[in-house]
Design a protein around this motif. Sequence first.
Motif: not given
Length: 705
Positions: A434, A438, A482, A485-486, A549
Amino acid sequence: MSIFLGVDTGGTYTDAILLDDAAQRLLSSAKALTSRPDLSKGIGEAIDAVLAQPRAEGQTPVAAEEITMVALSTTLATNALVEGQGGRAALVMIGFDRSPRGRAELLEALGDDPLIEVGGGHQHSGVEAQPLDIAALNAALDALPKGISAVAVTSQFATRNPAHEVEARALIRARTGLPVTCSHELSAGLNGPKRALTALLNARLVAMIDRLIRACETHLARREITAPLMVVRGDGALVSAALVRERPIETILSGPAASIAGASWLTGEKTALVSDIGGTTTDICLLRDGKPAIDPQGARVGRFRTMVEAVAMRTSGLGGDSEVRMSEALTGGVILGPRRMLPMALAAVQYPALVHGALDRALDMPAAADESWSFALPLFTDLPDDLGGRELAVAERLQAGPLRLSETLFSRIEAPALIRLVQRGLVLLCGPTPSDAAHVLDLQDGWDRAAAEKALTLLARRRAGDGNRLAADAQAMAQMIIDQMTQQTVTCLLESAFAEDPRDWADAPEDLARHPLLTAALQRGGGLVRLDARLDLPVIGLGASAHCYYGPVGARLDCPMLVPEHAGVANAVGAVVGQVSMRVEGLITCAGFDAFIAHLEEGPAQFSDPDAAVAALSADLERRATERAIRAGVESARVSITRNDAAAEIEGRRMTVEIGLSATASGRPRIASSADPAPAPMPDRLPEARRELAPKSPRQQPQKI
């Protein structure tokens, strides 16, 4: 003036802060990359950087002699347990039957390390069941394999009488010179296999935590900082470095526990979910009335439940440096963690020619195998002497430095050997994370964005089960990561919320967090039935990458999302605002209507009067708690004793079955100069100097990120 130096060593970054204790004001902060295997480099760079900063505009930096206390927190122990790492340890079990019942988790944790089972142990009353089998223990010690770094000892009913654990420890130390962990010193609980697991994990961490403390002490001495070094325990209390060397498992959840204190200090919030994202893990805890909840069942890290008192933290293998794996779904997608990887963007900073050369060659090929551009990096300087044939062959190739996986492994049968080296913390794999995503989306900078974009371009070319590419390009691949990740962060937060919710839910928190109706409600899509759900308290996001994030996380949960200005060093802040607290538990058991056995440190003592038994045990616990607190670094200990009676109706008479006592000794840590005025107690409200760092209350104006 009392100035505290806080240091937090995480899997990716080491943070340092300076805090003026009297003014309750953060003076400066700094970060450095955590260096492995030599931790002293990263610690030294962070400390040097924070000491070089002026305390305020136009003022001089803080001098070494002004620092009155140093406090250290770390996620290294937590990360090691989550990733299944740590040194090799032998487990000695005394007086237990060999039934596999209740041992599944223990045997899983033991793996290939030696289990030594000998006769001995005590009965529930503390009376010896059979003598310790010294001959069997000596024979087992003669057969110990090479590479064992520590030994754990657990005896049947050792919390009733620890004599056999103490005797075995003396023998093992004399024969091997290895550090020995006794289970009765870590917990007063009766669950033998669980105590054995806790002692085993402690033994595995001894060498790692000793290296960390030694690295910190060495650099403090180099900078002529003579202030005492304290370490944050898993329940948020401070203890001396000397004590932690013997009981390193008490530092599991040390970093997260410090982050809870730091979150409250930085924001002024009293009730919130605190979510701390690091490189390896995400740690979530409920802050209630300004204090973290304590887990009554003991700290759970990864798949293991220990008997260590710690904050009620849910830790998952999800971080900025988590491995990106392909989903098994037909249409593709990705899953993050639990293994940590070195981000490609960071690897390119450290080894630019090597990384970019491999990525460029792979991009020129229509279908490049992952092994051609992923890397393995050695975390050792000298070859360990206990490696097997294939492990040794792989380690020898890596001794000169990082290699592509295609150069590290000569055949597929060597892949398990590489994984074993990773699990032992000797090798770190490098691949997309991640953090790379980013960088590609310009949410984060500081490393090599070009390398991240090349790596995600290659990852996007991989084919899902339906034959289509994972993503169109690096940008789309980064957004997919991403978004995942959320999703995984939202799930972690919901699990914690359901676990702490006072309502008695029929299903497990993990099932509730993934329920299709809840998922639909959070998506807020159209349909014949309108569903709506939200998290009914704010979330405080911590960690250097939280700002990358956590904005979408707050939007998904429809709750205030607070990311304080100094979110990236919250652990280091929390490390210096805690107190020393040592708790010792004891038990009085009833052997009849007029027979009460107090289980004292020197062994069981019988009394005919329960009050006499309570007085004897109280004095014993108070002495032990005070001694531990003083050894842990408290300046002046305050002792409180709590009592819990268990009774039953027997032959028409109410009879006391057990009396549990707990003595807690606490106080402010000892600081370098006794001439300094006593620090003011932590105020209920933020003084103006602190309020500048805290966002406004989410009930007044939610902070947008």
